[in-house]
Design an enzyme around this catalytic site. Structure first.
Site, PDB file in Angstrom:
ATOM      1  N   PHE A 208      -0.318  -3.231 -13.006  1.00 41.69           N
ATOM      2  CA  PHE A 208      -1.369  -2.628 -12.180  1.00 41.69           C
ATOM      3  C   PHE A 208      -0.740  -2.167 -10.876  1.00 41.69           C
ATOM      4  O   PHE A 208      -0.102  -2.958 -10.166  1.00 41.69           O
ATOM      5  CB  PHE A 208      -2.487  -3.630 -11.882  1.00 41.69           C
ATOM      6  CG  PHE A 208      -3.610  -3.037 -11.068  1.00 41.69           C
ATOM      7  CD1 PHE A 208      -4.713  -2.467 -11.681  1.00 41.69           C
ATOM      8  CD2 PHE A 208      -3.559  -3.034  -9.679  1.00 41.69           C
ATOM      9  CE1 PHE A 208      -5.743  -1.896 -10.935  1.00 41.69           C
ATOM     10  CE2 PHE A 208      -4.575  -2.470  -8.919  1.00 41.69           C
ATOM     11  CZ  PHE A 208      -5.667  -1.902  -9.549  1.00 41.69           C
ATOM     12  N   ASP A 315       6.743  -3.595  -6.701  1.00 39.93           N
ATOM     13  CA  ASP A 315       5.382  -3.590  -6.166  1.00 39.93           C
ATOM     14  C   ASP A 315       5.020  -5.010  -5.738  1.00 39.93           C
ATOM     15  O   ASP A 315       4.694  -5.863  -6.553  1.00 39.93           O
ATOM     16  CB  ASP A 315       4.427  -3.086  -7.251  1.00 39.93           C
ATOM     17  CG  ASP A 315       2.971  -3.038  -6.801  1.00 39.93           C
ATOM     18  OD1 ASP A 315       2.642  -3.655  -5.767  1.00 39.93           O
ATOM     19  OD2 ASP A 315       2.155  -2.408  -7.505  1.00 39.93           O
ATOM     20  N   LYS A 346      -2.168  -5.955   1.098  1.00 41.54           N
ATOM     21  CA  LYS A 346      -2.947  -7.184   0.962  1.00 41.54           C
ATOM     22  C   LYS A 346      -2.687  -8.195   2.089  1.00 41.54           C
ATOM     23  O   LYS A 346      -3.172  -8.012   3.188  1.00 41.54           O
ATOM     24  CB  LYS A 346      -2.740  -7.792  -0.423  1.00 41.54           C
ATOM     25  CG  LYS A 346      -3.436  -6.964  -1.526  1.00 41.54           C
ATOM     26  CD  LYS A 346      -3.556  -7.729  -2.813  1.00 41.54           C
ATOM     27  CE  LYS A 346      -4.198  -6.880  -3.906  1.00 41.54           C
ATOM     28  NZ  LYS A 346      -5.639  -6.689  -3.708  1.00 41.54           N
ATOM     29  N   THR A 371      -2.751  12.488   7.781  1.00 44.04           N
ATOM     30  CA  THR A 371      -3.174  12.451   9.176  1.00 44.04           C
ATOM     31  C   THR A 371      -2.687  11.199   9.887  1.00 44.04           C
ATOM     32  O   THR A 371      -2.110  11.257  10.968  1.00 44.04           O
ATOM     33  CB  THR A 371      -4.709  12.553   9.280  1.00 44.04           C
ATOM     34  OG1 THR A 371      -5.143  13.791   8.718  1.00 44.04           O
ATOM     35  CG2 THR A 371      -5.157  12.471  10.734  1.00 44.04           C
TER      36      THR A 371
END
Length: 491
Positions: A208, A315, A346, A371
């Site tokens: 994931f 990850d 997280k 931005t």
């Protein structure tokens, strides 16, 4: 009306916070156990508020509506006044406990006020103090071998920007010293080659990596995440399905990992050089069911990526910032060569990716850009989190708490072999999970635990996972174990 006195087992009553307790330092008035004010969770106020919220916001995944002003330390409060020991912690995103005084101090500082009301477009107008904020926090925490960072807006965004860096890096190698051609410039505007890359990101089955378009194309955990969304035709490699207990399945697991490594390399070799721009892998496949592999497996991945000049992205969105008993979970592998990029979010309350090769920064502006490019206010929180983790030795304390919890959890689960199996996460801090015989039993257990004042999360098809704070201690573990024992008996 359920009362706390009805819920406390002998195990709970014998518990007290140890001398030197960081939880006691931060939260002298933290509850000593759950407090249940209603006969069910969610209670009537929570249900009513959730019904109102549902009129304007998709809230169908709600466990209960929370009262964060009444949440403290390791305990989350709901709208009805129930206080639950939180073992899920906003899907692994609360590092120092609810209402942490040091984070409150940072939030109320002039530095934070300035960052919030004058939020900069960082790539164009960075603030005078942004480098120092990064150096004192996010960069101070950099994984071994890394000294640069790109800040992002979320875990999915962190992975997406890492993918972009990988694609631009590989394209630059193929292009060499020449500039963009007229054909590349024109075809890019038509979403076609050669201007648009034919490169791919390789991910693993059950992985994931987020829910944006690129990250979702690498997510392989549940179909519901991906249905109806266009996806890139990127490859998927098998991830080892280990057998437990590990000590009794050494040869079988080694063979399984070698099978996966062989398939992994075969997939890479099926593409032209530099087409597989990068691979992405989690130290533990959290959302996919807390799937582990050995350090040797991950070293094998690293060796193959180096051999084929493929970038390795680790990850660490869910595994990072201390929960595994290392600040970064991939430190458990002791790789001979660091990964090329490490993504985070997280528990750091900020997001981005670390790297060390300057060529992962594109050689022209506006290519890696949006931005905000992150958020100084979140970087300030990350700085405070890092400094508090170091100050109180919370990584080491989490490793010790995990060592206390794991054997006792094993003893509890061993009493119910017909209901639970595959406990995993030994010597991995509090990043622990186990399986149930089916999804129905898992879901019933989670409901039973909430009824006893403990909030636990699920993952994968049949797994329960623990994701407590870094100030979760032995006394909290005792509360959890008592509730689990009672809940398993009730299944």
């Amino acid at each position: 009306m359920l009362r706390l006195s009805r819920l406390l087992s002998k195990r709970w009553l014998s518990s007290s916070k140890p001398a030197g307790s960081t939880a006691a330092h931060y939260f002298p008035h933290e509850p000593k156990g759950p407090h249940l004010a209603t006969d069910s969770i969610p209670g009537p106020k929570s249900q009513a508020l959730n019904d109102e919220l549902g009129q304007v916001f998709d809230n169908r995944a709600t466990y209960f509506v929370s009262d964060y002003t009444n949440s403290v330390g390791n305990y989350i409060s709901d709208a009805d006044g129930n206080q639950l020991l939180d073992m899920y912690c906003q899907i692994s995103s609360i590092p120092l406990g609810y209402s942490n005084p040091e984070l409150l101090k940072a939030a109320r500082s002039d530095e934070m006020a300035n960052a919030l009301i004058n939020r900069p477009a960082l790539a164009c107008f960075p603030s005078t103090d942004y480098k120092q904020i990064l150096q004192d926090g996010i960069l101070a925490a950099a994984p071994p071998g890394h000294n640069k960072v790109w800040t992002a807006l979320s875990g999915s965004d962190a992975n997406e920007t890492a993918f972009k860096a990988a694609f631009m890096y590989q394209a630059a190698i193929k292009r060499g010293s020449r500039d963009f051609s007229a054909e590349e410039m024109a075809s890019a505007m038509e979403n076609k080659a050669p201007g648009c890359s034919d490169g791919v990101i390789l991910s693993f089955d059950k992985g994931f990596h987020g829910r944006l378009f690129g990250s979702l194309s690498t997510t392989r955990s549940k179909a519901i995440h991906k249905l109806d969304i266009p996806a890139f035709p990127w490859p998927k490699a098998p991830f080892p399905a280990l057998k437990y207990p590990l000590s009794e399945n050494v040869q079988a697991n080694q063979a399984e990992e070698q099978r996966c490594l062989d398939a992994f390399e075969s997939i890479i070799e099926s593409y032209p050089p530099h087409t597989v721009a990068a691979i992405i892998v989690e130290p533990v496949q959290a959302e996919g069911g807390d799937n582990h592999a050995s350090a040797a497996f991950f070293q094998g991945i690293r060796d193959i990526t180096l051999k084929h000049k493929v970038l390795m992205i680790v990850d660490e969105v869910q595994t990072g910032v201390g929960a595994s008993g290392k600040f970064w979970a991939h430190e458990h592998w002791n790789l001979t060569t660091p990964p090329d990029m490490v993504t985070f979010s997280k528990k750091f309350q900020a997001a981005g990716f670390y790297f060390h090769d300057k060529n992962l920064q594109p050689n022209q502006p506006y290519r890696q850009f949006n931005t905000w490019c992150g958020d100084p206010s979140k970087a300030i929180i990350a700085k405070t989190i890092y400094q508090e983790v170091v100050k109180h030795g919370l990584v080491e304390k989490t490793a010790a708490t995990g060592a206390y919890l794991y054997p006792q959890l094993q003893a509890v689960l061993d009493k119910h072999p017909d209901k639970v199996l595959n406990l995993r996460g030994e010597n991995f801090g509090t990043f622990i999970a186990w399986d149930f015989v089916d999804a129905g039993a898992r879901n019933k257990l989670l409901a039973e635990m909430r009824a006893r004042g403990v909030n636990v999360g699920g993952c994968g098809d049949v797994s329960a996972r623990l994701r407590p704070t870094l100030v979760f201690e032995n006394s909290h573990a005792d509360v959890f174990l008592g509730a689990l024992e009672d809940s398993l008996k009730a299944l």
